[in-house]
Design a protein around this motif. Structure first.
Motif: not given
Length: 275
Positions: A47, A53, A51, A22, A56, A26-28, A30-31
């Motif tokens: 992770t 994230n 990072y 990962t 997420e 970007p965190p947004e 990652t999920r």
């Protein structure tokens, strides 16, 4: 669904040899991206505190519907958290961020040799390991000289060493030291950030076996015994990177790809990088 082979670490923990990285996601994103990897069959997610994230990743694991025991989750200690007490606090923050009861693997991300605190930091990880909140502990970007210092000053042998490895940086010395001490090698930047994908040797082998250059490179890692976790944000590439177990490279292929080594890094030199 294809079963990914597992390796047995030096403390008997089983780790899937293929995982999903990962880094730089970007965190947004990652999920959703991690869920796509889990849906494709990955059961090993990598992770790091660095990072940004971890939260997420944890959300994806919880939302996947998979049993916690079926997903291997790794994170890594940030460079500003070296030192015994700092490392313990940082690990607590990671567990809180991922929202899981334990990690399967927790690593010191960089040795930071000029700071000279990695042995003290490792002592903290040993406490975390003994508490059961990390099923295994290890290091990342450690060279043999760093590992020797660690082994001389500690009780627990690292389960893994996560290092930059690819056909242009085969890391034979570090991998051999790891094998001698039962420290598994994990390969980051396994396709050299895409640099090896245009290599004529790899493309010739890929054409012969009917696979992509990325699949051939990842298969080279698998057959050498490395643990590898390619990263992608596109579902098609995530699935392609997982499709590594219906073909084999010959010993000649392995030798040709290994001979491409030119000690070329895409990342920092662990002897010089200090955070």
């Amino acid at each position: 669904m294809t079963a990914v082979p597992s390796l047995t670490l030096n403390n008997a923990v089983q780790i899937p040899q293929l995982g999903f990285g990962t880094f730089q996601i970007p965190p947004e994103d990652t999920r959703e991206t991690t869920l796509a990897a889990l849906e494709a069959g990955y059961r090993h997610i990598d992770t790091a505190q660095m990072y940004g994230n971890e939260k997420e990743v944890g959300q994806a694991v919880r939302d996947s519907g998979l049993d916690r025991a079926d997903v291997f989750v790794t994170s890594k200690l940030n460079n500003d958290a070296h030192g015994h007490d700092n490392a313990l606090r940082a690990f607590d923050r990671t567990l809180e961020a991922v929202g899981l009861d334990y990690l399967d693997l927790f690593l010191i991300h960089w040795p930071l040799p000029a700071k000279g605190e990695f042995v003290e930091t490792w002592k903290a990880l040993e406490e975390v390991y003994r508490s059961g909140r990390a099923k295994a502990i290890g290091v990342s970007n450690f060279q043999p000289r760093h590992l020797r210092r660690l082994l001389e000053g500690s009780d627990v042998v690292p389960a893994v060493n996560q290092i930059e490895v690819h056909p242009y940086l085969t890391q034979d010395e570090v991998r051999a030291f790891g094998a001698e001490h039962q420290i598994a090698t994990e390969a980051w930047s396994p396709i050299a950030q895409g640099k090896v994908l245009d290599d004529p040797t790899i493309n010739r082998i890929a054409e012969r076996v009917g696979k992509s250059p990325a699949q051939v490179t990842l298969r080279w890692h698998i057959q050498r015994g490395d643990i590898v976790f390619p990263k992608s944000v596109t579902r098609k590439r995530i699935e392609e990177n997982f499709d590594l177990f219906d073909f084999e490279l010959s010993e000649g292929d392995i030798g040709e790809i290994s001979a491409l080594n030119r000690n070329e890094r895409t990342g920092f030199d662990p002897d010089r990088f200090n955070g």
